[in-house]
Scaffold this motif. Structure first.
Motif, PDB file in Angstrom:
ATOM      1  N   ALA A 137      17.383 -31.994  35.200  1.00 16.04           N
ATOM      2  CA  ALA A 137      16.106 -32.702  35.225  1.00 16.04           C
ATOM      3  C   ALA A 137      15.391 -32.521  36.554  1.00 16.04           C
ATOM      4  N   GLN A 138      16.152 -32.526  37.669  1.00 18.41           N
ATOM      5  CA  GLN A 138      15.513 -32.413  38.969  1.00 18.41           C
ATOM      6  C   GLN A 138      14.823 -31.061  39.154  1.00 18.41           C
ATOM      7  N   THR A 139      15.198 -30.078  38.338  1.00 24.59           N
ATOM      8  CA  THR A 139      14.575 -28.756  38.412  1.00 24.59           C
ATOM      9  C   THR A 139      13.291 -28.692  37.599  1.00 24.59           C
ATOM     10  N   VAL A 140      13.300 -29.278  36.389  1.00 24.20           N
ATOM     11  CA  VAL A 140      12.168 -29.082  35.477  1.00 24.20           C
ATOM     12  C   VAL A 140      11.211 -30.262  35.339  1.00 24.20           C
ATOM     13  N   MET A 141      11.666 -31.486  35.612  1.00 25.87           N
ATOM     14  CA  MET A 141      10.801 -32.635  35.346  1.00 25.87           C
ATOM     15  C   MET A 141       9.494 -32.641  36.154  1.00 25.87           C
ATOM     16  N   SER A 186      19.416 -41.261  28.931  1.00 23.68           N
ATOM     17  CA  SER A 186      19.719 -41.438  30.345  1.00 23.68           C
ATOM     18  C   SER A 186      18.910 -42.585  30.927  1.00 23.68           C
ATOM     19  N   GLU A 187      19.542 -43.310  31.834  1.00 24.48           N
ATOM     20  CA  GLU A 187      18.841 -44.397  32.531  1.00 24.48           C
ATOM     21  C   GLU A 187      17.652 -43.858  33.308  1.00 24.48           C
ATOM     22  N   SER A 188      17.768 -42.631  33.791  1.00 23.89           N
ATOM     23  CA  SER A 188      16.693 -42.050  34.591  1.00 23.89           C
ATOM     24  C   SER A 188      15.610 -41.380  33.745  1.00 23.89           C
ATOM     25  N   LEU A 189      15.882 -41.156  32.443  1.00 21.55           N
ATOM     26  CA  LEU A 189      14.917 -40.507  31.555  1.00 21.55           C
ATOM     27  C   LEU A 189      14.810 -41.294  30.250  1.00 21.55           C
ATOM     28  N   PRO A 190      14.462 -42.562  30.323  1.00 24.77           N
ATOM     29  CA  PRO A 190      14.513 -43.424  29.132  1.00 24.77           C
ATOM     30  C   PRO A 190      13.546 -43.054  28.027  1.00 24.77           C
ATOM     31  N   ASN A 191      12.494 -42.332  28.344  1.00 28.60           N
ATOM     32  CA  ASN A 191      11.484 -42.002  27.341  1.00 28.60           C
ATOM     33  C   ASN A 191      11.716 -40.659  26.658  1.00 28.60           C
ATOM     34  N   ILE A 192      12.764 -39.969  27.053  1.00 27.27           N
ATOM     35  CA  ILE A 192      13.066 -38.683  26.424  1.00 27.27           C
ATOM     36  C   ILE A 192      14.234 -38.875  25.461  1.00 27.27           C
ATOM     37  N   PRO A 193      14.064 -38.570  24.176  1.00 25.32           N
ATOM     38  CA  PRO A 193      15.135 -38.762  23.200  1.00 25.32           C
ATOM     39  C   PRO A 193      16.278 -37.774  23.412  1.00 25.32           C
ATOM     40  N   THR A 194      17.424 -38.089  22.840  1.00 24.08           N
ATOM     41  CA  THR A 194      18.550 -37.169  22.920  1.00 24.08           C
ATOM     42  C   THR A 194      18.425 -36.098  21.842  1.00 24.08           C
ATOM     43  N   MET A 218      17.208 -40.068  43.440  1.00 27.74           N
ATOM     44  CA  MET A 218      17.969 -39.332  42.437  1.00 27.74           C
ATOM     45  C   MET A 218      17.472 -39.656  41.037  1.00 27.74           C
ATOM     46  N   MET A 219      17.237 -40.940  40.784  1.00 26.52           N
ATOM     47  CA  MET A 219      16.779 -41.346  39.458  1.00 26.52           C
ATOM     48  C   MET A 219      15.406 -40.767  39.151  1.00 26.52           C
ATOM     49  N   GLU A 220      14.543 -40.723  40.144  1.00 23.61           N
ATOM     50  CA  GLU A 220      13.209 -40.156  39.942  1.00 23.61           C
ATOM     51  C   GLU A 220      13.272 -38.673  39.591  1.00 23.61           C
ATOM     52  N   ARG A 221      14.350 -38.037  40.012  1.00 26.03           N
ATOM     53  CA  ARG A 221      14.541 -36.615  39.704  1.00 26.03           C
ATOM     54  C   ARG A 221      15.374 -36.408  38.443  1.00 26.03           C
ATOM     55  N   GLY A 222      15.700 -37.502  37.761  1.00 25.90           N
ATOM     56  CA  GLY A 222      16.442 -37.395  36.507  1.00 25.90           C
ATOM     57  C   GLY A 222      17.931 -37.241  36.668  1.00 25.90           C
TER      58      GLY A 222
END
Length: 318
Positions: free
Chosen positions: A201-205, A224-232, A280-284
């Motif tokens: 995530a830190q590379t592409v987000m 993920s707690e850091s990407l709550p709006n992206i589905p699995t 870290m969370m902001e970077r996923g």
């Protein structure tokens, strides 16, 4: 019968052992007393590089010694890994390892120090592909076998194996384009030379947030707690799918356990800092917790999963 010679030898060995343990304890107490180098076995800009550079200022402040990062890319991370494996086992040369760099082939050369992050990757596509969901991705791949090109940071990397697991479970054929690092693959994804990445995530987000790429799903078993709006991927059309990309610090095998424990405690304390955790969370990236032994146990399970996939699907890795 009283054996003075035998007792003398035993006492001599005991004194040597006590002296050695005392020296190790003293070494741990004063560690680090000089610059610590962390080898990143990939080019700048990838997940491993981004994370360790995020932690570096805080670790430097904590240790009162410089911590420098050196990129040594090549052979899916194995070149940089071997540099660390051959270094003196004293804690002053470390590896920022990943799934590709540390495998069942070389894990015995290292002492796991600390898991930094074990986070889902993000299935990311170039908007020009006109695919907006995992279901439509699978449908397109089935209609156009072998046409979709996905980039990875090299054979055996998490970005490679996550895509191969996806292809295996979805019953599709994807074309693998390996790079020396996810940073280089990202450049080609933005340019449209490849179509998909299973990437940290830190590379592409940052590119997703800028509207230059589209995030279809994350690869974890739950959001993920850091990407709550992206589905699995699992909830988006491929039930049962789960994969994470991990990043962690390693020392050469034989590094004294007290030094390993001291390094682990420093890394955990750094990631517990609100500013570091937020960054870290902001970077996923979900910050990890746990001891060096916990990291070793995690590696055993993770490597067994990928070894099984590689053998069952005859996947070519380094």
């Amino acid at each position: 019968m009283f054996n003075a010679k035998k007792i003398f030898i035993q006492c001599f060995l005991l004194i040597g052992l006590l002296t050695s343990n005392f020296a190790i304890a003293q070494s741990a107490d004063t560690f680090p007393s000089k610059t610590v180098k962390v080898i990143v076995p990939f080019p700048p800009g990838g997940g491993a590089d981004t994370l360790i550079r995020l932690l570096t200022p805080s670790l430097t402040e904590s240790w009162k010694q410089s911590l420098i990062v050196e990129n040594r890319p090549g052979a899916s991370g194995s070149i940089g890994a071997e540099v660390v494996a051959q270094a003196s086992p004293d804690g002053y040369v470390l590896l920022m390892g990943t799934t590709a760099a540390v495998t069942d082939k070389n894990i015995a050369k290292f002492a796991p120090v600390a898991l930094v992050s074990a986070s889902p990757y993000v299935v990311t596509v170039n908007p020009a592909l006109n695919i907006s969901s995992i279901r439509s991705l699978i449908a397109y791949a089935k209609t156009n076998p072998g046409k979709l090109r996905y980039g990875s940071s090299g054979p055996g990397s998490a970005s490679h194996l996550s895509a191969e697991l996806f292809a295996s479970m979805a019953g599709v054929n994807l074309m693998h384009i390996p790079y020396k690092g996810t940073g280089q693959a990202l450049t080609d994804l933005l340019a449209g030379h490849i179509d998909i990445m299973f990437a940290p995530a830190q590379t592409v987000m940052p590119q997703v947030e800028a509207g230059k790429l589209l995030a279809l799903a994350e690869t974890g078993s739950k959001r993920s707690e850091s990407l709550p709006n992206i589905p699995t991927v699992a909830e988006s059309g491929l039930p049962g799918y789960s994969a994470v990309g991990w990043f962690g610090l390693f020392a050469p095998l034989g590094t004294p356990k007290p030094i390993v424990q001291k390094m682990n405690q420093a890394v955990m304390a750094t990631m517990a800092q609100p500013k570091i955790r937020k960054a870290m969370m902001e970077r996923g990236s979900d910050p990890a917790t746990g001891s060096a032994d916990d990291f070793a146990a995690f590696l055993k399970v993770d490597q067994a999963k990928w070894t099984k996939l590689i053998k069952e699907n005859n996947i070519a890795v380094q």
